[in-house]
Design a protein around this motif. Structure first.
Motif, mmCIF file in Angstrom:
data_model
loop_
_atom_site.group_PDB
_atom_site.id
_atom_site.type_symbol
_atom_site.label_atom_id
_atom_site.label_comp_id
_atom_site.label_asym_id
_atom_site.label_seq_id
_atom_site.Cartn_x
_atom_site.Cartn_y
_atom_site.Cartn_z
ATOM 1 N N ILE A 105 81.307 -22.329 57.946
ATOM 2 C CA ILE A 105 82.037 -23.813 58.594
ATOM 3 C C ILE A 105 81.605 -24.641 57.918
ATOM 4 C CG2 ILE A 105 82.137 -25.595 60.095
ATOM 5 C CD1 ILE A 105 82.640 -22.953 62.085
ATOM 6 N N VAL A 106 81.263 -25.701 57.393
ATOM 7 C CA VAL A 106 80.875 -26.366 56.388
ATOM 8 C C VAL A 106 81.783 -28.376 56.626
ATOM 9 C CG1 VAL A 106 81.309 -27.669 54.359
ATOM 10 C CG2 VAL A 106 81.518 -25.264 54.154
ATOM 11 N N GLU A 107 80.826 -29.397 56.982
ATOM 12 C CA GLU A 107 81.350 -30.068 57.588
ATOM 13 C C GLU A 107 81.365 -31.193 56.734
ATOM 14 O OE1 GLU A 107 79.460 -33.067 60.929
ATOM 15 O OE2 GLU A 107 78.499 -32.074 60.064
ATOM 16 N N GLU A 108 82.789 -31.197 55.881
ATOM 17 C CA GLU A 108 82.555 -31.938 54.491
ATOM 18 C C GLU A 108 82.772 -33.432 54.661
ATOM 19 O OE1 GLU A 108 87.392 -30.133 54.211
ATOM 20 O OE2 GLU A 108 85.917 -29.308 53.275
ATOM 21 N N ARG A 109 84.081 -33.652 55.825
ATOM 22 C CA ARG A 109 84.598 -35.302 55.909
ATOM 23 C C ARG A 109 83.384 -36.113 56.369
ATOM 24 N NH1 ARG A 109 87.529 -38.772 60.065
ATOM 25 N NH2 ARG A 109 88.949 -39.888 58.614
ATOM 26 N N LEU A 110 82.570 -35.930 56.661
ATOM 27 C CA LEU A 110 81.006 -36.965 57.281
ATOM 28 C C LEU A 110 80.267 -37.353 55.970
ATOM 29 C CD1 LEU A 110 80.156 -38.767 59.440
ATOM 30 C CD2 LEU A 110 78.701 -37.510 60.263
ATOM 31 N N HIS A 111 80.674 -35.844 55.511
ATOM 32 C CA HIS A 111 80.395 -36.461 53.604
ATOM 33 C C HIS A 111 80.780 -37.125 53.132
ATOM 34 C CE1 HIS A 111 77.174 -33.227 55.442
ATOM 35 N NE2 HIS A 111 76.256 -32.730 54.203
ATOM 36 N N SER A 112 82.207 -37.267 53.265
ATOM 37 C CA SER A 112 82.879 -37.830 52.118
ATOM 38 C C SER A 112 83.347 -39.286 52.552
ATOM 39 C CB SER A 112 84.017 -37.405 52.255
ATOM 40 O OG SER A 112 85.080 -38.755 52.017
ATOM 41 N N ARG A 144 79.565 -41.083 51.952
ATOM 42 C CA ARG A 144 79.642 -41.214 50.003
ATOM 43 C C ARG A 144 80.654 -42.893 50.218
ATOM 44 N NH1 ARG A 144 80.897 -37.073 44.582
ATOM 45 N NH2 ARG A 144 80.483 -39.209 44.035
ATOM 46 N N GLU A 145 81.479 -42.530 50.217
ATOM 47 C CA GLU A 145 82.546 -43.510 49.419
ATOM 48 C C GLU A 145 81.264 -44.795 50.566
ATOM 49 O OE1 GLU A 145 86.709 -45.303 51.265
ATOM 50 O OE2 GLU A 145 86.262 -42.954 51.153
ATOM 51 N N ALA A 146 80.921 -45.134 52.123
ATOM 52 C CA ALA A 146 80.295 -45.948 52.020
ATOM 53 C C ALA A 146 78.914 -46.403 51.872
ATOM 54 C CB ALA A 146 79.611 -45.894 54.145
ATOM 55 N N VAL A 147 78.495 -46.001 50.812
ATOM 56 C CA VAL A 147 77.497 -45.658 49.975
ATOM 57 C C VAL A 147 77.485 -46.458 48.681
ATOM 58 C CG1 VAL A 147 75.119 -45.003 48.681
ATOM 59 C CG2 VAL A 147 75.744 -43.993 50.867
ATOM 60 N N GLU A 148 78.604 -45.942 48.365
ATOM 61 C CA GLU A 148 79.379 -46.871 47.170
ATOM 62 C C GLU A 148 79.891 -48.185 47.124
ATOM 63 O OE1 GLU A 148 81.696 -43.449 45.341
ATOM 64 O OE2 GLU A 148 80.553 -42.211 44.745
ATOM 65 N N LYS A 149 80.251 -48.148 48.688
ATOM 66 C CA LYS A 149 81.407 -49.620 48.588
ATOM 67 C C LYS A 149 79.749 -50.038 49.388
ATOM 68 C CE LYS A 149 85.753 -48.408 49.359
ATOM 69 N NZ LYS A 149 86.566 -47.917 50.029
ATOM 70 N N ASP A 150 78.511 -49.884 49.037
ATOM 71 C CA ASP A 150 77.401 -51.005 50.174
ATOM 72 C C ASP A 150 77.260 -51.536 51.255
ATOM 73 O OD1 ASP A 150 76.458 -51.243 47.513
ATOM 74 O OD2 ASP A 150 76.744 -52.737 46.673
ATOM 75 N N ILE A 151 78.358 -50.107 52.502
ATOM 76 C CA ILE A 151 78.805 -50.803 53.604
ATOM 77 C C ILE A 151 77.758 -49.623 54.290
ATOM 78 C CG2 ILE A 151 80.123 -49.671 55.755
ATOM 79 C CD1 ILE A 151 82.430 -49.865 53.281
ATOM 80 N N ILE A 152 77.444 -49.010 53.337
ATOM 81 C CA ILE A 152 75.443 -48.464 54.375
ATOM 82 C C ILE A 152 74.553 -48.822 53.587
ATOM 83 C CG2 ILE A 152 76.815 -48.073 56.379
ATOM 84 C CD1 ILE A 152 76.092 -44.684 54.757
ATOM 85 N N THR A 153 73.417 -48.714 53.997
ATOM 86 C CA THR A 153 71.977 -47.814 52.815
ATOM 87 C C THR A 153 72.049 -46.316 52.781
ATOM 88 O OG1 THR A 153 70.129 -48.541 54.768
ATOM 89 C CG2 THR A 153 70.717 -50.390 53.296
ATOM 90 N N ILE A 154 71.280 -46.384 51.222
ATOM 91 C CA ILE A 154 70.965 -44.886 51.049
ATOM 92 C C ILE A 154 70.422 -44.863 52.776
ATOM 93 C CG2 ILE A 154 69.400 -43.189 50.334
ATOM 94 C CD1 ILE A 154 71.480 -43.659 48.630
ATOM 95 N N SER A 155 69.293 -44.790 53.051
ATOM 96 C CA SER A 155 68.866 -45.050 54.155
ATOM 97 C C SER A 155 69.509 -44.561 55.507
ATOM 98 C CB SER A 155 67.532 -46.732 55.051
ATOM 99 O OG SER A 155 66.679 -45.212 55.905
ATOM 100 N N LYS A 156 70.578 -45.256 55.798
ATOM 101 C CA LYS A 156 70.985 -45.284 56.613
ATOM 102 C C LYS A 156 72.229 -44.485 56.511
ATOM 103 C CE LYS A 156 73.514 -45.912 60.417
ATOM 104 N NZ LYS A 156 72.912 -45.962 61.604
ATOM 105 N N ALA A 157 72.407 -43.531 55.757
ATOM 106 C CA ALA A 157 73.107 -42.734 54.888
ATOM 107 C C ALA A 157 72.303 -41.264 55.523
ATOM 108 C CB ALA A 157 73.634 -42.424 53.093
#
Length: 371
Positions: free
Chosen positions: A322-329, A332-345
């Motif tokens: 089992i790989v939990e891939e969707r949350l990682h995706s 990543r999108e939220a980090v790249e759009k500056d919706i969340i910080t690396i710390s929050k990620a």
């Protein structure tokens, strides 16, 4: 406020992997003084709170954040002790935080998925297994190769978490709390086959036992557990294909036949044995006989949920992991759009800041803009 601080300190300490002594030492406190704060028995001065936050590498705000509650949760355990009750309470908090973050990301990124199993009325577990396969576009007989994608396509969120309870396997959360969602215990010692079965088992609860989702309920309901087990068995091993697979093993030693069927469907040997019992092909002494015969044949004793090695195990590239891939995706999108910080990620993915930075840097290695 005292209780909120205590719960958050405990939760964040566990998430950081630190022991009580370690946090106390980093914060310049005695163990007794720290324990009194973590257990909510005493107020902490502002200076002390700052030191604890630094020791845990979090902000002051993190220590006082409101802890969300789950009201439609199915989290049953056997032999409840005070220690287990406390662990259960903390796991519910952790799951609630995860679900809150997950829904936040989906809403911000407009990536919400529809729950596709909401209006199914079938009550018989065996018929339901067939109905769900049809609903999700699965072949009526083919083994399930990726249980994560199956659950994901149904609109169910899936979390993989190491829980401090090796005799507990999973939790399901209803739609009213931002679900439906399933959290699976992937602690060391719990086989991948058991994890896969747990996903299917909790799916059954979400569909069949909607009225049983109450946080104050602790003990398993035997009838509902049997129904969920039966659904999981038939969902993972459709009856017609099971019989065909078993027929192909007719000339083998009966233990090797069970192991071969187990490998084909990528389920536990107990799931295969339960089906044999269901078909009245064996009697209840099969459990003891299998363990004794397996020990005799392979010199391995099966204990504590240990899963026997199947014949000609597939290589790692074909294992049903089992790989939990969707949350990682989403992260990543939220980090790249500056919706969340690396710390929050890092907090959402439950990894260290160092590992999060390593992960973020790895994203640059592949150009994901496919033509």
């Amino acid at each position: 406020m005292l209780e909120v601080l205590a719960k958050n300190i405990y939760r964040l300490r566990k998430a950081s992997g630190l022991k009580q002594d370690e946090v106390a030492e980093k914060a310049g406190l005695s163990r007794a003084a720290y324990l009194a704060i973590e257990k909510g028995k005493t107020n902490a001065r502002s200076e002390t709170i700052h030191k604890i936050a630094e020791a845990l590498n979090v902000s002051i705000r993190d220590l006082f954040i409101d802890v969300p509650e789950l009201k439609s949760v199915r989290f049953r355990m056997s032999k409840i002790t005070e220690q287990k009750r406390k662990a259960r309470e903390q796991e519910i908090i952790r799951i609630a935080m995860w679900l809150k973050d997950y829904n936040f990301l989906e809403n911000e990124l407009n990536r919400k998925r529809e729950y596709r199993l909401a209006n199914i009325k079938v009550k018989d577990p065996v018929k339901l297994a067939s109905e769900i396969r049809k609903k999700l576009g699965l072949d009526a007989n083919e083994p399930i190769r990726d249980i994560y994608e199956v659950v994901n396509s149904a609109g169910i969120k899936l979390q993989l978490a190491e829980m401090p309870m090796n005799d507990f396997f999973g939790v399901s959360i209803g739609k009213d709390d931002g679900g439906p969602a399933i959290s699976v215990n992937v602690s060391k010692g719990i086989s991948i086959e058991r994890q896969i079965f747990t996903v299917a088992h909790e799916m059954a609860h979400l569909i069949l036992h909607k009225n049983s989702f109450k946080p104050e309920m602790f003990n398993d309901e035997p009838v509902e557990e049997k129904e969920a087990d039966k659904f999981a068995g038939y969902f993972l091993m459709p009856d017609n294909e099971f019989k065909k697979a078993l027929e192909r093993c007719k000339g083998m030693h009966w233990v090797d036949a069970i192991l071969t069927v187990k490998r084909y469907f990528r389920v536990s040997y107990l799931t295969v044995i339960r089906r044999l019992l269901d078909l009245e092909m064996v009697d209840s002494s099969i459990y003891q006989k299998f363990n004794a015969e397996y020990l005799k044949m392979y010199k391995i004793s099966l204990k504590n949920h240990q899963e026997p090695v199947a014949l000609k195990e597939p290589d790692s590239s074909s294992n049903n992991i089992i790989v939990e891939e969707r949350l990682h995706s989403l992260v990543r999108e939220a980090v790249e759009k500056d919706i969340i910080t690396i710390s929050k990620a890092a907090e959402i993915l439950n990894i260290s800041h160092h590992d999060m930075n390593t992960l973020a840097n790895s994203w640059k290695e592949i150009n994901w803009k496919l033509s």
